[in-house]
Motif scaffolding. Structure first.
Motif, PDB file in Angstrom:
ATOM      1  N   SER A  48       0.696  -0.975  -0.265  1.00  0.00           N
ATOM      2  CA  SER A  48      -0.177  -0.177   0.204  1.00  0.00           C
ATOM      3  C   SER A  48       1.129   1.400  -0.149  1.00  0.00           C
ATOM      4  O   SER A  48       0.260   2.286  -0.900  1.00  0.00           O
ATOM      5  CB  SER A  48      -0.868  -0.020   1.452  1.00  0.00           C
ATOM      6  N   LEU A  49       2.044   0.949   0.911  1.00  0.00           N
ATOM      7  CA  LEU A  49       2.879   2.425   0.642  1.00  0.00           C
ATOM      8  C   LEU A  49       3.511   2.332  -0.961  1.00  0.00           C
ATOM      9  O   LEU A  49       3.665   4.043  -1.357  1.00  0.00           O
ATOM     10  CB  LEU A  49       3.701   2.619   1.678  1.00  0.00           C
ATOM     11  N   LEU A  50       4.134   1.765  -1.983  1.00  0.00           N
ATOM     12  CA  LEU A  50       4.119   1.305  -2.678  1.00  0.00           C
ATOM     13  C   LEU A  50       3.404   2.229  -3.702  1.00  0.00           C
ATOM     14  O   LEU A  50       3.496   3.107  -4.722  1.00  0.00           O
ATOM     15  CB  LEU A  50       5.036   0.647  -3.018  1.00  0.00           C
ATOM     16  N   GLU A  51       1.726   2.034  -3.512  1.00  0.00           N
ATOM     17  CA  GLU A  51       1.227   2.741  -4.196  1.00  0.00           C
ATOM     18  C   GLU A  51       0.436   3.934  -3.736  1.00  0.00           C
ATOM     19  O   GLU A  51       0.534   4.389  -5.640  1.00  0.00           O
ATOM     20  CB  GLU A  51      -0.216   2.039  -4.280  1.00  0.00           C
ATOM     21  N   VAL A  52       0.495   4.637  -2.589  1.00  0.00           N
ATOM     22  CA  VAL A  52       0.143   5.515  -2.298  1.00  0.00           C
ATOM     23  C   VAL A  52       1.236   6.338  -2.777  1.00  0.00           C
ATOM     24  O   VAL A  52       1.004   7.561  -3.430  1.00  0.00           O
ATOM     25  CB  VAL A  52      -0.096   5.258  -0.772  1.00  0.00           C
ATOM     26  N   VAL A  53       1.815   6.141  -2.687  1.00  0.00           N
ATOM     27  CA  VAL A  53       3.809   6.531  -2.976  1.00  0.00           C
ATOM     28  C   VAL A  53       4.294   7.602  -4.131  1.00  0.00           C
ATOM     29  O   VAL A  53       4.189   8.532  -4.854  1.00  0.00           O
ATOM     30  CB  VAL A  53       5.030   6.511  -1.843  1.00  0.00           C
ATOM     31  N   TRP A  54       4.201   5.836  -4.523  1.00  0.00           N
ATOM     32  CA  TRP A  54       4.422   6.082  -6.102  1.00  0.00           C
ATOM     33  C   TRP A  54       4.328   5.927  -6.647  1.00  0.00           C
ATOM     34  O   TRP A  54       3.957   5.719  -8.856  1.00  0.00           O
ATOM     35  CB  TRP A  54       5.812   4.995  -6.032  1.00  0.00           C
ATOM     36  N   ASN A  56       1.569   4.981 -10.019  1.00  0.00           N
ATOM     37  CA  ASN A  56       1.440   4.334 -11.792  1.00  0.00           C
ATOM     38  C   ASN A  56       2.563   3.977 -11.616  1.00  0.00           C
ATOM     39  O   ASN A  56       3.162   3.022 -12.682  1.00  0.00           O
ATOM     40  CB  ASN A  56       0.609   4.358 -12.235  1.00  0.00           C
ATOM     41  N   LYS A  57       4.226   4.450 -10.886  1.00  0.00           N
ATOM     42  CA  LYS A  57       4.977   3.683 -11.265  1.00  0.00           C
ATOM     43  C   LYS A  57       5.603   2.074 -10.747  1.00  0.00           C
ATOM     44  O   LYS A  57       4.859   1.865  -9.859  1.00  0.00           O
ATOM     45  CB  LYS A  57       6.494   5.030 -10.565  1.00  0.00           C
ATOM     46  N   VAL A  58       6.385   2.135 -11.932  1.00  0.00           N
ATOM     47  CA  VAL A  58       6.689   0.526 -11.588  1.00  0.00           C
ATOM     48  C   VAL A  58       8.104   0.725 -10.400  1.00  0.00           C
ATOM     49  O   VAL A  58       9.199   1.110 -10.838  1.00  0.00           O
ATOM     50  CB  VAL A  58       7.069  -0.538 -12.711  1.00  0.00           C
ATOM     51  N   VAL A  59       8.421  -0.168  -9.117  1.00  0.00           N
ATOM     52  CA  VAL A  59       9.003   0.437  -7.986  1.00  0.00           C
ATOM     53  C   VAL A  59       9.256  -1.295  -8.006  1.00  0.00           C
ATOM     54  O   VAL A  59       8.100  -1.739  -7.533  1.00  0.00           O
ATOM     55  CB  VAL A  59       9.286   1.740  -7.222  1.00  0.00           C
ATOM     56  N   THR A  60      10.048  -1.154  -6.875  1.00  0.00           N
ATOM     57  CA  THR A  60      10.702  -2.398  -5.787  1.00  0.00           C
ATOM     58  C   THR A  60      10.475  -2.031  -4.385  1.00  0.00           C
ATOM     59  O   THR A  60      10.281  -0.846  -4.681  1.00  0.00           O
ATOM     60  CB  THR A  60      11.375  -3.237  -6.626  1.00  0.00           C
ATOM     61  N   SER A  61      10.600  -2.965  -3.139  1.00  0.00           N
ATOM     62  CA  SER A  61      10.770  -2.389  -1.667  1.00  0.00           C
ATOM     63  C   SER A  61      11.751  -1.531  -1.757  1.00  0.00           C
ATOM     64  O   SER A  61      11.609  -1.182  -0.767  1.00  0.00           O
ATOM     65  CB  SER A  61      10.359  -3.929  -1.084  1.00  0.00           C
TER      66      SER A  61
END
Length: 108
Positions: A48-54, A56-61
């Protein structure tokens, strides 16, 4: 003893009120910090942090881990961590009892 900070969203800065030291935050570090503040005390899972913060960008943990590390450095949060806490296999949360925010200016 609490660390006391002012956050200026419009300028993407955080200032330590004790030292007067001002640091510019990157857009993702600022978004992450604001998200953790909004949900202080509640574990936010990594996805959820990756989704909210980044968004629609594809990033890793690893991107999240790097942003957490940067924030911990700015907030003087040294191991054992007392401000940004990791719950293994669950996520991260902000321990607001170890951090005082003097103010958060709105973004105009």
């Amino acid at each position: 003893m609490h660390n006391i900070f002012n956050i200026n969203k419009a300028e993407s800065t955080i200032t330590n009120t004790d030292t007067g030291y001002c640091t510019r935050l990157g857009q993702y570090e600022l978004a992450l910090l604001i998200t953790l503040i909004k949900h202080h005390g509640v574990v936010q899972n990594t996805d959820s942090l990756l989704e909210v913060v980044w968004k629609n960008k594809v990033v890793t943990s690893n991107s999240l881990a790097k942003a957490i590390s940067t924030l911990r450095t700015i907030l003087h949060d040294k191991s054992p961590y007392k401000i940004i806490i990791n719950k293994p296999q669950a996520g991260y949360y902000l321990n607001s009892s170890s951090l005082k925010l003097f103010s958060i200016s709105p973004c105009f």
